[in-house]
Design a protein around this motif. Structure first.
Motif, PDB file in Angstrom:
ATOM      1  N   LEU A   1     -12.518  -3.404  -0.591  1.00 42.36           N
ATOM      2  CA  LEU A   1     -11.827  -2.111  -0.637  1.00 42.36           C
ATOM      3  C   LEU A   1     -10.305  -2.284  -0.728  1.00 42.36           C
ATOM      4  O   LEU A   1      -9.574  -1.366  -1.084  1.00 42.36           O
ATOM      5  CB  LEU A   1     -12.163  -1.290   0.622  1.00 42.36           C
ATOM      6  CG  LEU A   1     -13.643  -0.964   0.818  1.00 42.36           C
ATOM      7  CD1 LEU A   1     -13.895  -0.333   2.180  1.00 42.36           C
ATOM      8  CD2 LEU A   1     -14.117  -0.010  -0.283  1.00 42.36           C
ATOM      9  N   LEU A   2      -9.878  -3.510  -0.356  1.00 47.02           N
ATOM     10  CA  LEU A   2      -8.439  -3.755  -0.307  1.00 47.02           C
ATOM     11  C   LEU A   2      -7.936  -4.591  -1.484  1.00 47.02           C
ATOM     12  O   LEU A   2      -6.730  -4.763  -1.654  1.00 47.02           O
ATOM     13  CB  LEU A   2      -8.098  -4.505   0.991  1.00 47.02           C
ATOM     14  CG  LEU A   2      -8.416  -3.742   2.278  1.00 47.02           C
ATOM     15  CD1 LEU A   2      -8.401  -4.683   3.464  1.00 47.02           C
ATOM     16  CD2 LEU A   2      -7.401  -2.629   2.470  1.00 47.02           C
TER      17      LEU A   2
ATOM     18  N   ILE B   1       0.842  -1.204   0.000  1.00 45.38           N
ATOM     19  CA  ILE B   1       0.000   0.000   0.000  1.00 45.38           C
ATOM     20  C   ILE B   1       0.878   1.255   0.000  1.00 45.38           C
ATOM     21  O   ILE B   1       1.818   1.352   0.806  1.00 45.38           O
ATOM     22  CB  ILE B   1      -0.898   0.018   1.259  1.00 45.38           C
ATOM     23  CG1 ILE B   1      -1.742  -1.268   1.301  1.00 45.38           C
ATOM     24  CG2 ILE B   1      -1.833   1.232   1.266  1.00 45.38           C
ATOM     25  CD1 ILE B   1      -2.513  -1.445   2.566  1.00 45.38           C
TER      26      ILE B   1
ATOM     27  N   ASP C   1      -5.928   6.071   4.920  1.00 44.79           N
ATOM     28  CA  ASP C   1      -7.234   5.442   5.173  1.00 44.79           C
ATOM     29  C   ASP C   1      -7.192   3.942   4.886  1.00 44.79           C
ATOM     30  O   ASP C   1      -7.756   3.121   5.631  1.00 44.79           O
ATOM     31  CB  ASP C   1      -8.327   6.126   4.339  1.00 44.79           C
ATOM     32  CG  ASP C   1      -7.941   6.283   2.867  1.00 44.79           C
ATOM     33  OD1 ASP C   1      -6.726   6.160   2.561  1.00 44.79           O
ATOM     34  OD2 ASP C   1      -8.835   6.490   2.038  1.00 44.79           O
ATOM     35  N   ILE C   2      -6.476   3.581   3.797  1.00 42.39           N
ATOM     36  CA  ILE C   2      -6.378   2.161   3.456  1.00 42.39           C
ATOM     37  C   ILE C   2      -5.542   1.429   4.514  1.00 42.39           C
ATOM     38  O   ILE C   2      -5.860   0.316   4.927  1.00 42.39           O
ATOM     39  CB  ILE C   2      -5.742   1.973   2.058  1.00 42.39           C
ATOM     40  CG1 ILE C   2      -6.582   2.668   0.977  1.00 42.39           C
ATOM     41  CG2 ILE C   2      -5.558   0.500   1.717  1.00 42.39           C
ATOM     42  CD1 ILE C   2      -7.933   2.030   0.716  1.00 42.39           C
TER      43      ILE C   2
ATOM     44  N   LEU D   1      -7.533   0.600   7.417  1.00 45.21           N
ATOM     45  CA  LEU D   1      -8.416  -0.557   7.145  1.00 45.21           C
ATOM     46  C   LEU D   1      -7.677  -1.867   7.394  1.00 45.21           C
ATOM     47  O   LEU D   1      -8.245  -2.850   7.851  1.00 45.21           O
ATOM     48  CB  LEU D   1      -8.878  -0.551   5.680  1.00 45.21           C
ATOM     49  CG  LEU D   1     -10.081   0.305   5.316  1.00 45.21           C
ATOM     50  CD1 LEU D   1     -10.467   0.047   3.858  1.00 45.21           C
ATOM     51  CD2 LEU D   1     -11.275  -0.033   6.200  1.00 45.21           C
ATOM     52  N   MET D   2      -6.391  -1.841   7.047  1.00 49.02           N
ATOM     53  CA  MET D   2      -5.535  -3.005   7.225  1.00 49.02           C
ATOM     54  C   MET D   2      -5.635  -3.542   8.653  1.00 49.02           C
ATOM     55  O   MET D   2      -5.683  -4.734   8.894  1.00 49.02           O
ATOM     56  CB  MET D   2      -4.104  -2.519   6.966  1.00 49.02           C
ATOM     57  CG  MET D   2      -3.109  -3.443   6.494  1.00 49.02           C
ATOM     58  SD  MET D   2      -3.211  -4.000   4.824  1.00 49.02           S
ATOM     59  CE  MET D   2      -4.804  -4.078   4.315  1.00 49.02           C
TER      60      MET D   2
ATOM     61  N   SER E   1      -7.426  -4.342  -4.586  1.00 43.73           N
ATOM     62  CA  SER E   1      -6.420  -3.911  -5.555  1.00 43.73           C
ATOM     63  C   SER E   1      -5.033  -3.767  -4.922  1.00 43.73           C
ATOM     64  O   SER E   1      -4.063  -3.526  -5.627  1.00 43.73           O
ATOM     65  CB  SER E   1      -6.853  -2.592  -6.200  1.00 43.73           C
ATOM     66  OG  SER E   1      -7.092  -1.642  -5.199  1.00 43.73           O
ATOM     67  N   TYR E   2      -4.928  -3.906  -3.612  1.00 43.87           N
ATOM     68  CA  TYR E   2      -3.613  -3.760  -2.969  1.00 43.87           C
ATOM     69  C   TYR E   2      -2.979  -5.100  -2.596  1.00 43.87           C
ATOM     70  O   TYR E   2      -1.905  -5.145  -2.018  1.00 43.87           O
ATOM     71  CB  TYR E   2      -3.736  -2.896  -1.701  1.00 43.87           C
ATOM     72  CG  TYR E   2      -4.250  -1.514  -2.025  1.00 43.87           C
ATOM     73  CD1 TYR E   2      -3.405  -0.552  -2.571  1.00 43.87           C
ATOM     74  CD2 TYR E   2      -5.589  -1.178  -1.805  1.00 43.87           C
ATOM     75  CE1 TYR E   2      -3.882   0.716  -2.895  1.00 43.87           C
ATOM     76  CE2 TYR E   2      -6.080   0.079  -2.110  1.00 43.87           C
ATOM     77  CZ  TYR E   2      -5.216   1.022  -2.663  1.00 43.87           C
ATOM     78  OH  TYR E   2      -5.688   2.266  -2.977  1.00 43.87           O
TER      79      TYR E   2
ATOM     80  N   LYS F   1      -1.512   6.515   1.628  1.00 46.89           N
ATOM     81  CA  LYS F   1      -2.916   6.068   1.720  1.00 46.89           C
ATOM     82  C   LYS F   1      -3.268   5.695   3.168  1.00 46.89           C
ATOM     83  O   LYS F   1      -3.439   4.514   3.522  1.00 46.89           O
ATOM     84  CB  LYS F   1      -3.150   4.832   0.822  1.00 46.89           C
ATOM     85  CG  LYS F   1      -2.991   5.104  -0.642  1.00 46.89           C
ATOM     86  CD  LYS F   1      -4.353   5.346  -1.245  1.00 46.89           C
ATOM     87  CE  LYS F   1      -4.257   5.580  -2.740  1.00 46.89           C
ATOM     88  NZ  LYS F   1      -5.399   6.301  -3.261  1.00 46.89           N
TER      89      LYS F   1
END
Ligand SMILES: Nc1nc2c(ncn2[C@@H]2O[C@H](COP(=O)(O)OP(=O)(O)OP(=O)(O)O)[C@@H](O)[C@H]2O)c(=O)[nH]1
Ligand SMILES: [Mg+2]
Length: 441
Positions: free
Chosen positions: A421-422, A377, A383-384, A387-388, A424-425, A381
């Protein structure tokens, strides 16, 4: 447990057991006639019956009038007279007409396997819901068998078949039975509503549900007690547990799960009986993981495993995530140990061995938390990245240039909600690391 509250009022049952083996039963993989008869002896003794002798017959077809062949019925009568028995217990379910004909011919009380199991359940039920379920199963069993024999069952004269778990003895009037069945259905529906609300709430809270299922006497309650310190009844007898009990268990990583002990399964478990306990057994269908406890020291282990698989299938729980626990390995002979698989979803344990329990907890954790996944990531980012931390337990993270690399053990519940939401990472599939499956080899 061998005496009952009514034992002073009625003559103790002294029984001859009778089993009929048809080619159809022989074809059923999970059926063993000898073992079924052996179990019938234990069931009878558990219900407080004195077993005097047993008899079996291989027959092409069930006799609609006598259940067994006429000659066999005469043989049974001789045995009854010889031993002074007052009861005959059949290993299979009888029709109302068969009961009446046999009763008339043999002049003793006739009981079948279902009634015997229901009688034990009637003595064991403790919770309000359990009591209602048993009474409903008993009455549903009796109702169609009442036709043509007047309005009461006074012929039974107390004992098995008449013991009810409710406040009073089983109602024996047909009209009353119908009313009572309706009433019990309604009461059970209330319990069901309450239960599903409770389940919804637990689901929302994200707490994992783990159900302990298995053949009767396999060690299910022992496992719950040893893992959680729960004060459950553990006994070397059939159907020690009737009402399911749930307890919280905290795993190493801090995650809490709910473990539920359930009623034991047995071969020849009548469908009606399964239906009466469906609501409580639904806990098994809803579980995130089923621990199938097996008594691996039993010579009938394979039959028992097949029966459990069959009942789970009937309940619609056969596709659930499952770990088979070969329990009681401390009691196995070397030959028995050799037969136990150690690969895939199997573990060998003794419920009394702390190391085994620790390994089991690790395995439960890795199963529930799922595999670990690697992510890359960009550092900006934020916010991402946050989420992790919600999606599971971050096992490793490191900086790589302007990116952050994460290795996360996924919490399945959370991942279902926010995993997209994750997506693509995630790093390429080769980097998706499996859970520690070799823990129990
Ligand atoms: N040696 C040994 N005995 C065990 C083990 N686990 C359970 N037992 C014994 O097996 C018997 C049955 O245990 P329970 O825990 O009552 O079995 P259950 O599966 O809950 O049985 P029901 O409630 O009757 O269906 C008890 O006497 C336990 O002490 C084990 O790992 N090793
Ligand atoms: Mg138990």
């Amino acid at each position: 447990m061998k005496t009952t509250t009514h034992s002073n009022e009625i003559e103790k049952e002294r029984a001859i057991l009778m089993s009929l083996v048809t080619p159809q039963q022989k074809r059923e993989q999970s059926y063993s006639a000898e073992y079924s008869l052996e179990e019938l002896v234990s069931l009878a003794e558990t219900a407080g019956v004195e077993v005097l002798a047993s008899l079996s017959q291989n027959k092409e077809k069930i006799d609609s009038k006598w259940f067994v062949g006429k000659g066999k019925a005469a043989e049974l009568k001789e045995l009854i007279d010889e031993h002074g028995a007052n009861t005959a217990i059949f290993d299979q379910e009888l029709s109302g007409a068969q009961v009446r004909n046999l009763e008339e011919f043999l002049d003793v009380k006739i009981i079948d396997r279902t009634q015997l199991i229901l009688d034990i359940f009637a003595q064991r039920a403790k919770t309000r819901e359990g009591i209602i379920q048993v009474e409903l199963a008993q009455l549903s069993y009796l109702l169609p068998r009442l036709s043509g024999q007047g309005s009461n069952l006074s012929r039974l004269g107390g004992g098995i078949g008449t013991r009810g778990p409710g406040e009073s003895k089983l109602e024996t009037d047909r009209r009353h039975i119908r009313d009572r069945i309706d009433e019990l259905h309604q009461q059970l529906q209330e319990f069901n509503k309450h239960r599903s609300l409770h389940r919804e709430r637990r689901k929302k809270s994200g707490v994992f549900q783990v159900a302990i299922a298995g053949y009767t006497n396999a060690g299910k309650s022992t496992l719950l007690r040893q893992l959680t310190g729960a004060d459950v009844y553990v006994e070397n007898q059939l159907f020690a547990t009737l009402d399911p009990m749930s307890r919280m268990l905290k795993l190493q990583g801090g995650k809490e799960i709910i473990l539920t002990d359930t009623v034991g399964f047995i071969q020849n478990l009548p469908h009606k009986l399964v239906a009466a306990f469906r609501a409580t057994l639904e806990e098994v269908c809803e579980a995130d993981l089923i621990l199938h406890v097996v008594d691996s020291s039993s010579d009938m282990m394979e039959t028992q495993m097949r029966v459990v698989a069959q009942v789970l299938e009937e309940l619609g729980a056969h596709g659930q995530a499952q770990i088979t626990l070969f329990n009681k390995i401390d009691q196995c002979t070397p030959e028995q140990l050799q037969l136990l698989s150690t690969e895939g979803d199997f573990m060998r344990i003794s419920a009394y061995n702390d190391n085994d329990l620790a390994m089991l907890c690790d395995e439960i954790e890795s199963r529930l938390m799922g595999d670990s996944i690697a992510f890359r990531i960009p550092a900006e980012k934020g916010d991402i990245i946050s989420l992790m931390y919600r999606v599971g337990e971050v096992l490793e993270n490191e900086v790589d240039g302007s990116d952050m690399l994460f290795q996360v053990r996924i919490d399945k519940h959370e991942y279902e909600k926010i995993g997209h939401l994750l997506a693509s990472y995630t790093l390429d599939a080769d980097l998706v690391v499996k859970g520690e499956n070799d823990l129990y080899v």
